[in-house]
Design a protein around this motif. Structure first.
Motif, PDB file in Angstrom:
ATOM      1  N   ALA A   1       0.815  -1.215   0.000  1.00 48.48           N
ATOM      2  CA  ALA A   1       0.000   0.000   0.000  1.00 48.48           C
ATOM      3  C   ALA A   1       0.849   1.265   0.000  1.00 48.48           C
ATOM      4  N   VAL A   2       2.054   1.179   0.563  1.00 50.45           N
ATOM      5  CA  VAL A   2       2.941   2.355   0.594  1.00 50.45           C
ATOM      6  C   VAL A   2       4.008   2.281  -0.498  1.00 50.45           C
ATOM      7  N   GLY A   3       3.822   1.329  -1.442  1.00 47.63           N
ATOM      8  CA  GLY A   3       4.687   1.276  -2.602  1.00 47.63           C
ATOM      9  C   GLY A   3       5.931   0.413  -2.495  1.00 47.63           C
ATOM     10  N   ASN A   4       5.933  -0.546  -1.583  1.00 48.59           N
ATOM     11  CA  ASN A   4       7.087  -1.433  -1.425  1.00 48.59           C
ATOM     12  C   ASN A   4       7.089  -2.471  -2.554  1.00 48.59           C
TER      13      ASN A   4
ATOM     14  N   LYS B   1      -2.948   0.202  -5.305  1.00 50.32           N
ATOM     15  CA  LYS B   1      -2.323  -0.443  -4.147  1.00 50.32           C
ATOM     16  C   LYS B   1      -2.764   0.133  -2.814  1.00 50.32           C
ATOM     17  N   GLU B   2      -3.120   1.423  -2.800  1.00 52.47           N
ATOM     18  CA  GLU B   2      -3.544   2.053  -1.540  1.00 52.47           C
ATOM     19  C   GLU B   2      -4.805   1.391  -0.978  1.00 52.47           C
ATOM     20  N   GLN B   3      -5.595   0.787  -1.859  1.00 52.29           N
ATOM     21  CA  GLN B   3      -6.853   0.167  -1.432  1.00 52.29           C
ATOM     22  C   GLN B   3      -6.651  -1.240  -0.865  1.00 52.29           C
ATOM     23  N   LEU B   4      -5.454  -1.771  -1.015  1.00 50.24           N
ATOM     24  CA  LEU B   4      -5.216  -3.157  -0.615  1.00 50.24           C
ATOM     25  C   LEU B   4      -5.398  -3.375   0.883  1.00 50.24           C
ATOM     26  N   VAL B   5      -5.149  -2.338   1.694  1.00 54.60           N
ATOM     27  CA  VAL B   5      -5.289  -2.492   3.141  1.00 54.60           C
ATOM     28  C   VAL B   5      -6.733  -2.760   3.544  1.00 54.60           C
ATOM     29  N   GLN B   6      -7.666  -2.458   2.648  1.00 49.37           N
ATOM     30  CA  GLN B   6      -9.079  -2.674   2.943  1.00 49.37           C
ATOM     31  C   GLN B   6      -9.526  -4.100   2.639  1.00 49.37           C
TER      32      GLN B   6
END
Length: 198
Positions: free
Chosen positions: A20-23, A67-72
């Motif tokens: 989500a933070v681009g790793n 990717k930012e939405q993956l934490v959901q």
């Protein structure tokens, strides 16, 4: 060939937040863990190996773009398989809606190479009998067997991916186990753990 890693819940939780933070390293690890089985799943639906690879790639490209939405996402495994199924069905969009709804009738399941008998301590003859029994399973039963026993999904996960109830998964696995048991006869007692309910 990508290394076939078996992801666990702790690791997938870490992936979600890192990706989500681009790793990119975490994304690459998730890709390596899921790409082979998602490609096989897509191929089961499309029967087109080139398309299966493209479908798998498309799924991961979309994940990276959003990717930012993956934490959901609650369950990465279910999410990836469902996305692959939907993308594969979209590939078949030139067919009628009815054909899409019953796309699983065309599924072709193959036992993975890592399930070969020399690694499971069963003879090639028994392995052949198992494979033949799997090949002869009804379409829905076959894809459920693949998701649960080949790909390691839990009953709940397979149910969510296919849009059916856990009872349906359980019932179809009973059919699969019964038919495979009949196919290998007395040898079935040597490896019951592989077919226990998860």
């Amino acid at each position: 060939m990508h290394e076939d890693i078996s992801p666990d819940n702790v690791f997938t939780e870490k992936w979600k937040h890192l990706i989500a933070v681009g790793n990119e390293d975490a994304f690459r690890q998730m890709f390596n863990a899921y790409a082979p089985r998602l490609t096989a799943f897509a191929y089961s639906i499309t029967k087109n190996r080139e398309a299966a690879v493209e479908i798998m790639d498309e799924v991961f490209v979309k994940i990276w773009k959003h990717k930012e939405q993956l934490v959901q996402v609650t369950n990465i495994t279910t999410y990836l398989y469902t996305a692959t199924k939907n993308t594969a069905l979209n590939f078949l969009s030139h067919k009628s809606r009815e054909t899409q709804l019953y796309a699983f009738d065309f599924i072709n399941v193959e036992l993975r190479e890592e399930e070969r008998p020399d690694q499971q301590l069963i003879s090639s003859e028994i392995f052949s009998k198992i494979k033949k029994a799997v090949d002869e399973l009804p379409p829905k039963c076959k894809i459920i067997f693949k998701l649960v026993r080949e790909d390691g999904l839990k009953y709940k996960e397979a149910a969510e991916v296919l849009g059916v109830s856990e009872k349906t998964i359980d019932a179809q696995m009973v059919i699969a186990v019964k038919r495979i048991g009949e196919a290998v006869g007395r040898y079935f007692d040597y490896f019951p753990a592989r077919f226990q309910k998860k």
